[in-house]
Design a protein around this motif. Structure first.
Motif, PDB file in Angstrom:
ATOM      1  N   LYS A 239       0.887  -1.254   0.126  1.00 12.42           N
ATOM      2  CA  LYS A 239      -0.162   0.172  -0.045  1.00 12.42           C
ATOM      3  C   LYS A 239       0.726   1.130   0.018  1.00 12.42           C
ATOM      4  O   LYS A 239       0.763   2.333  -0.849  1.00 12.42           O
ATOM      5  CB  LYS A 239      -1.061  -0.239   1.086  1.00 12.42           C
ATOM      6  CG  LYS A 239      -2.036  -0.818   0.976  1.00 12.42           C
ATOM      7  CD  LYS A 239      -3.049  -0.838   2.286  1.00 12.42           C
ATOM      8  CE  LYS A 239      -4.175  -1.963   2.237  1.00 12.42           C
ATOM      9  NZ  LYS A 239      -4.772  -1.701   3.384  1.00 12.42           N
ATOM     10  N   LEU A 240       1.903   1.294   0.782  1.00 14.36           N
ATOM     11  CA  LEU A 240       2.879   2.423   0.920  1.00 14.36           C
ATOM     12  C   LEU A 240       3.466   2.652  -0.469  1.00 14.36           C
ATOM     13  O   LEU A 240       3.630   3.656  -1.013  1.00 14.36           O
ATOM     14  CB  LEU A 240       3.631   2.017   1.981  1.00 14.36           C
ATOM     15  CG  LEU A 240       3.475   2.387   3.343  1.00 14.36           C
ATOM     16  CD1 LEU A 240       4.364   2.061   4.369  1.00 14.36           C
ATOM     17  CD2 LEU A 240       2.806   3.712   3.628  1.00 14.36           C
ATOM     18  N   ILE A 241       3.911   1.489  -1.097  1.00 13.94           N
ATOM     19  CA  ILE A 241       4.411   1.609  -2.400  1.00 13.94           C
ATOM     20  C   ILE A 241       3.792   2.181  -3.239  1.00 13.94           C
ATOM     21  O   ILE A 241       3.910   3.200  -4.325  1.00 13.94           O
ATOM     22  CB  ILE A 241       5.116   0.243  -2.883  1.00 13.94           C
ATOM     23  CG1 ILE A 241       6.332  -0.082  -1.988  1.00 13.94           C
ATOM     24  CG2 ILE A 241       5.657   0.411  -4.376  1.00 13.94           C
ATOM     25  CD1 ILE A 241       6.942  -1.572  -2.318  1.00 13.94           C
TER      26      ILE A 241
ATOM     27  N   ILE B  45       3.841   5.672  -5.438  1.00 16.09           N
ATOM     28  CA  ILE B  45       3.917   5.585  -7.060  1.00 16.09           C
ATOM     29  C   ILE B  45       2.676   6.518  -7.397  1.00 16.09           C
ATOM     30  O   ILE B  45       3.052   7.192  -8.263  1.00 16.09           O
ATOM     31  CB  ILE B  45       4.140   4.311  -7.460  1.00 16.09           C
ATOM     32  CG1 ILE B  45       5.314   3.378  -7.001  1.00 16.09           C
ATOM     33  CG2 ILE B  45       3.710   4.349  -8.839  1.00 16.09           C
ATOM     34  CD1 ILE B  45       5.221   2.095  -7.508  1.00 16.09           C
ATOM     35  N   LEU B  46       1.721   6.350  -6.899  1.00 16.75           N
ATOM     36  CA  LEU B  46       0.403   7.000  -7.499  1.00 16.75           C
ATOM     37  C   LEU B  46       0.367   8.385  -6.803  1.00 16.75           C
ATOM     38  O   LEU B  46      -0.196   9.261  -7.384  1.00 16.75           O
ATOM     39  CB  LEU B  46      -1.008   6.195  -7.262  1.00 16.75           C
ATOM     40  CG  LEU B  46      -0.999   4.847  -7.935  1.00 16.75           C
ATOM     41  CD1 LEU B  46      -2.257   4.258  -7.357  1.00 16.75           C
ATOM     42  CD2 LEU B  46      -1.084   4.904  -9.288  1.00 16.75           C
ATOM     43  N   GLY B  47       0.713   8.511  -5.613  1.00 10.95           N
ATOM     44  CA  GLY B  47       0.760   9.955  -5.320  1.00 10.95           C
ATOM     45  C   GLY B  47      -0.518   9.688  -4.037  1.00 10.95           C
ATOM     46  O   GLY B  47      -0.964  11.052  -3.872  1.00 10.95           O
ATOM     47  N   ARG B  48      -1.137   9.263  -4.225  1.00  7.82           N
ATOM     48  CA  ARG B  48      -2.527   9.103  -3.524  1.00  7.82           C
ATOM     49  C   ARG B  48      -2.818   7.792  -2.805  1.00  7.82           C
ATOM     50  O   ARG B  48      -2.226   6.799  -3.108  1.00  7.82           O
ATOM     51  CB  ARG B  48      -3.515   9.425  -4.587  1.00  7.82           C
ATOM     52  CG  ARG B  48      -3.882   8.565  -5.617  1.00  7.82           C
ATOM     53  CD  ARG B  48      -5.127   9.280  -6.401  1.00  7.82           C
ATOM     54  NE  ARG B  48      -5.280   8.134  -7.636  1.00  7.82           N
ATOM     55  CZ  ARG B  48      -5.925   7.385  -7.758  1.00  7.82           C
ATOM     56  NH1 ARG B  48      -6.795   6.901  -6.806  1.00  7.82           N
ATOM     57  NH2 ARG B  48      -5.936   6.279  -8.917  1.00  7.82           N
TER      58      ARG B  48
END
Length: 148
Positions: free
Chosen positions: A136-138, A142-145
């Motif tokens: 989830k953190l990755i 990556i997505l910024g959200r």
């Protein structure tokens, strides 16, 4: 008796000598020879009696030795039988102890396996949680959200 030639003539002194000789002979025989022969016979009887007693004692000893040897042989046989019985009992007891120890070791191994398996499962679940949170953190990075 005087008709015999020279030295063969028998006179009164010869008869007296013969009578004296016979008296001494019977006296010596009665007071010296018979007691001496009696003593010799007693000694011989004592020796023969002692030899007979010795033979009896020797026979008795030999018989007792045979009996003792037979008893010792029987005792050895019995001791060997008892020893063999004790050895067999000890082997059975050893086998019983070894089997009990194996069973206990098997139980400990099974218990340890179960504990390891349950610990592994817990750790895997916790690792999955961490992997999920890291994922989830990755994804957030990556997505910024925050993913939905």
């Amino acid at each position: 008796m005087k008709t015999l030639p020279g030295p063969m003539q028998i006179n009164e002194s010869f008869i007296v000598i013969v009578v004296i000789f016979l008296i001494f002979y019977f006296l010596l025989k009665k007071f010296y020879v018979k007691p001496y022969l009696f003593i010799i016979e007693e000694r011989e009887n004592t020796i023969v009696g002692a030899e007979n007693r010795f033979k009896e004692v020797e026979d008795y000893y030999r018989e007792k030795m045979k009996q003792y040897e037979e008893e010792i042989r029987k005792a050895r046989i019995n001791a060997n039988a008892v020893r063999e019985k004790l050895i067999d009992e000890a082997k059975k007891e050893r086998d019983k102890i070894v089997n009990t120890a194996r069973m206990q070791a098997q139980e400990v191994i099974e218990k340890s396996r179960k504990e390891i398996d349950s610990s592994l499962e817990k750790e895997l679940k916790e690792a999955e949680k961490y992997v999920e949170s890291i994922a989830k953190l990755i994804v957030e990075k990556i997505l910024g959200r925050k993913p939905a």
